[in-house]
Design a protein around this motif. Sequence first.
Motif, PDB file in Angstrom:
ATOM      1  N   ALA A  19       0.828  -1.208   0.000  1.00 48.39           N
ATOM      2  CA  ALA A  19       0.000   0.000   0.000  1.00 48.39           C
ATOM      3  C   ALA A  19       0.864   1.259   0.000  1.00 48.39           C
ATOM      4  N   ARG A  20       1.917   1.261   0.816  1.00 41.97           N
ATOM      5  CA  ARG A  20       2.833   2.411   0.851  1.00 41.97           C
ATOM      6  C   ARG A  20       3.572   2.554  -0.484  1.00 41.97           C
ATOM      7  N   LYS A  21       4.017   1.426  -1.025  1.00 42.62           N
ATOM      8  CA  LYS A  21       4.738   1.443  -2.298  1.00 42.62           C
ATOM      9  C   LYS A  21       3.837   1.990  -3.421  1.00 42.62           C
ATOM     10  N   TYR A  22       2.606   1.535  -3.449  1.00 47.10           N
ATOM     11  CA  TYR A  22       1.654   1.970  -4.477  1.00 47.10           C
ATOM     12  C   TYR A  22       1.400   3.473  -4.371  1.00 47.10           C
ATOM     13  N   THR A  23       1.156   3.944  -3.166  1.00 42.16           N
ATOM     14  CA  THR A  23       0.771   5.333  -2.944  1.00 42.16           C
ATOM     15  C   THR A  23       1.913   6.312  -3.201  1.00 42.16           C
ATOM     16  N   ILE A  54     -15.213   3.223  -6.595  1.00 38.36           N
ATOM     17  CA  ILE A  54     -15.164   1.785  -6.331  1.00 38.36           C
ATOM     18  C   ILE A  54     -13.725   1.302  -6.402  1.00 38.36           C
ATOM     19  N   GLY A  55     -13.230   0.729  -5.297  1.00 38.43           N
ATOM     20  CA  GLY A  55     -11.823   0.367  -5.228  1.00 38.43           C
ATOM     21  C   GLY A  55     -10.986   1.625  -5.093  1.00 38.43           C
ATOM     22  N   CYS A  56     -11.367   2.475  -4.151  1.00 43.92           N
ATOM     23  CA  CYS A  56     -10.759   3.815  -4.013  1.00 43.92           C
ATOM     24  C   CYS A  56      -9.306   3.774  -3.570  1.00 43.92           C
ATOM     25  N   GLY A  57      -8.864   2.660  -2.967  1.00 42.04           N
ATOM     26  CA  GLY A  57      -7.478   2.542  -2.543  1.00 42.04           C
ATOM     27  C   GLY A  57      -7.065   3.636  -1.587  1.00 42.04           C
ATOM     28  N   SER A  58      -5.944   4.270  -1.874  1.00 45.73           N
ATOM     29  CA  SER A  58      -5.420   5.323  -0.999  1.00 45.73           C
ATOM     30  C   SER A  58      -5.903   6.701  -1.421  1.00 45.73           C
ATOM     31  N   ALA A  59      -6.982   6.749  -2.200  1.00 48.79           N
ATOM     32  CA  ALA A  59      -7.676   7.997  -2.574  1.00 48.79           C
ATOM     33  C   ALA A  59      -6.911   8.850  -3.576  1.00 48.79           C
ATOM     34  N   MET A  87      -4.702   0.047   2.391  1.00 47.06           N
ATOM     35  CA  MET A  87      -4.865   1.134   1.424  1.00 47.06           C
ATOM     36  C   MET A  87      -5.698   2.263   2.028  1.00 47.06           C
ATOM     37  N   LEU A  88      -6.747   1.914   2.735  1.00 41.55           N
ATOM     38  CA  LEU A  88      -7.578   2.938   3.373  1.00 41.55           C
ATOM     39  C   LEU A  88      -6.793   3.677   4.457  1.00 41.55           C
ATOM     40  N   ALA A  89      -5.898   2.976   5.144  1.00 47.76           N
ATOM     41  CA  ALA A  89      -5.058   3.623   6.159  1.00 47.76           C
ATOM     42  C   ALA A  89      -4.152   4.669   5.513  1.00 47.76           C
ATOM     43  N   GLN A  90      -3.653   4.358   4.304  1.00 48.37           N
ATOM     44  CA  GLN A  90      -2.840   5.331   3.577  1.00 48.37           C
ATOM     45  C   GLN A  90      -3.664   6.570   3.221  1.00 48.37           C
ATOM     46  N   ALA A  91      -4.916   6.350   2.833  1.00 48.88           N
ATOM     47  CA  ALA A  91      -5.795   7.479   2.504  1.00 48.88           C
ATOM     48  C   ALA A  91      -6.020   8.362   3.726  1.00 48.88           C
TER      49      ALA A  91
END
Length: 275
Positions: A19-23, A54-59, A87-91
């Motif tokens: 999630a961190r890598k993606y964001t 839908i599938g918002c991930g890290s926003a 992912m939501l935590a990253q958002a």
Amino acid sequence: MSRPEDTLPPDLFYNDTEARKYTSSSRIKTIQATMTHRALALLALPTPSLILDIGCGSALSGDILTAVPPDEGGPHTWVGLDISASMLAQALERDAEGDMLLADIGQGVPFRAGTFDAAISISAIQWLCNAESSDVSPEGRLKRFFDGLYASLRRGGKAVCQFYPKNAVQRAMISNAAIKAGFGAGILEDDPGTKNVKVYLVLSVGGGDVTGAVSGMEDVEVQDTRRRERKRGKEGGEKKGSKGWIVRKKAQMEAKGKVVKADSKYTGRRRKTVF
């Protein structure tokens, strides 16, 4: 190179590290922004709207929805759904402005009917084609998702779902599930025939010709998948039970390897009532 959805379910694949890598990836941010702007162009929302992401991930997409200027119909209010808590935590760390829910879209879309004006999804719905256990089918997950999405949108609302189909079978499975749910549907391709092809499923609640949303755009292929059987019948002037209708149905059965009776002068002819 294996696809992420072929390795692990999304809630396990997108752990804290991924999630961190993606964001934080500048490449991902650029691609995500390009596809979100394309989805907004296809939605063509004239006024500030309530949008389901839908599938918002890290926003990353949500930030763009919030930043749409007034002269382009914004800013929009959005609600996000994602199955990955990481992912939501990253958002949340990024102070994203939307409301977000932890949810599996393969189990449906948990909102009251007619809640949203529109919906977008970037690189998410292909995950629904993978079943994590023998008692869960891709067809069932797709049906629950599209049925729920259709109900959650207001009459006349639209949705744009960008996705990466593995093959033609998966692409057809997704678009057919949307049509069965009641959507008017069309498929748009950016950069068709290249390794960078991006597929967009454009959906309309209450039918309507969705291909008008992409008219005049360059480097785009459109496949209109809306109510194909009904359209074929109208174009051919074929009424159910007519000779033309029967001949077409028999041809379809033959193509599937089934044995059918040969045509004759009596094919499609009404029988007289016998007393």
